[in-house]
Scaffold this motif. Structure first.
Motif: not given
Length: 71
Positions: A33-60
């Protein structure tokens, strides 16, 4: 907090996120749950590819995952 299985299922349904990324993300954020509630900057710190970060943030909308869990 909703049942963690909902968020874990949603995480695994994102194209490109497999067991390794799931483990990495949950290890970093504590639970799915915290993954989906994370801010973009926090997801970027995981070094995930940008398209995966976008997909996580878009999943609402988790309604499809809720239905999937009910069956």
């Amino acid at each position: 907090m909703e049942d963690q299985s909902l968020y874990q299922l949603a995480l695994t349904r994102i194209n490109g996120i497999g067991p390794a990324y799931t483990k990495k993300l949950i290890g970093r954020f504590g639970d799915a749950e915290s993954v989906f509630r994370a801010a973009r900057v926090d997801l970027q710190r995981t070094r995930l590819p940008q398209h995966l970060i976008d997909a996580i943030l878009a999943h609402t909308d988790f309604s499809a995952r809720r239905k999937e869990l009910q069956h």
